[in-house]
Design a protein around this motif. Structure first.
Motif, PDB file in Angstrom:
ATOM      1  N   UNK A  63       2.391   6.787  -6.874  1.00 45.94           N
ATOM      2  CA  UNK A  63       1.348   7.611  -7.498  1.00 45.94           C
ATOM      3  C   UNK A  63       1.602   9.097  -7.244  1.00 45.94           C
ATOM      4  N   UNK A  64       1.999   9.442  -6.016  1.00 49.46           N
ATOM      5  CA  UNK A  64       2.289  10.845  -5.697  1.00 49.46           C
ATOM      6  C   UNK A  64       3.495  11.344  -6.491  1.00 49.46           C
ATOM      7  N   UNK A  65       4.555  10.553  -6.557  1.00 47.93           N
ATOM      8  CA  UNK A  65       5.743  10.938  -7.334  1.00 47.93           C
ATOM      9  C   UNK A  65       5.397  11.096  -8.806  1.00 47.93           C
ATOM     10  N   UNK A 125       0.827  -1.210   0.000  1.00 47.44           N
ATOM     11  CA  UNK A 125       0.000   0.000   0.000  1.00 47.44           C
ATOM     12  C   UNK A 125       0.857   1.253   0.000  1.00 47.44           C
ATOM     13  N   UNK A 126       1.866   1.251   0.849  1.00 47.41           N
ATOM     14  CA  UNK A 126       2.735   2.420   0.971  1.00 47.41           C
ATOM     15  C   UNK A 126       3.429   2.734  -0.357  1.00 47.41           C
ATOM     16  N   UNK A 158       7.652  10.231 -17.949  1.00 48.68           N
ATOM     17  CA  UNK A 158       7.969  10.794 -16.640  1.00 48.68           C
ATOM     18  C   UNK A 158       7.010  10.249 -15.581  1.00 48.68           C
ATOM     19  N   UNK A 159       5.737  10.151 -15.928  1.00 48.54           N
ATOM     20  CA  UNK A 159       4.750   9.622 -14.992  1.00 48.54           C
ATOM     21  C   UNK A 159       4.915   8.139 -14.736  1.00 48.54           C
TER      22      UNK A 159
END
Length: 167
Positions: A71-73, A64-65, A148-149
């Motif tokens: 996703x945030x990065x 999960x972490x 990049x994503x």
């Protein structure tokens, strides 16, 4: 001289294809690594049953972490690239307006009909060439934004696949 011009256009046209192909291969690598990780973790969950060990709980929490961090990065990296894309598009638009204005002034200052026709032809040619190059650059930039994503997600998936293979 025509050969040199042809090579430049060929390079520009090949650039989006290359960028999207790179994205395709990176996505394939990430999907393959993800399938291995999912298989390993699913088997581990099944074997752990209702009372997982401390290392199992750590691994399950890590799932999960890692997803949230990746996703945030990914979102952050793509947002930064999108901002630079906006600047790039604005620069291209201004450059094309200046080029078009110079060509229009050249047409307006023609002294003969033949000269006017030649300058109008140049204006049309330059406008089409600039438009094609702008679309190519935009297409390449969009592929780079997607790359990049994908990068943080790809990095975690492949690292997990390597790590979990050792267990």
């Amino acid at each position: 001289m025509k050969l040199k011009s042809y090579r430049v256009r060929n390079t520009v046209a090949a650039s989006p294809l290359s960028a999207w192909t790179d994205l395709l291969f990176k996505t394939g690598e990430m999907m393959h690594a993800s399938a291995e990780v999912i298989g390993h973790r699913t088997a581990r969950m099944a074997l752990a049953g209702p009372a997982p060990s401390q290392s199992d709980r750590h691994e399950f929490n890590l799932m999960s972490q890692e997803k949230m961090e990746a996703a945030a990065e990914s979102a952050h990296a793509m947002a930064i690239r999108m901002m630079s894309l906006h600047q790039e598009v604005a620069r291209l638009a201004i450059q094309h307006m200046l080029d078009g204005t110079a060509n229009l002034l050249s047409v307006a200052s023609s002294s003969t009909l033949h000269q006017s026709g030649h300058r109008q032809s140049k204006l049309a040619h330059d406008t089409m060439r600039n438009s094609a190059e702008a679309v190519s650059q935009l297409n390449t930039s969009l592929a780079h934004i997607a790359q990049t994503g994908l990068q943080p997600i790809h990095a975690r998936a492949t690292a997990n696949a390597k790590r979990l293979k050792k267990l």
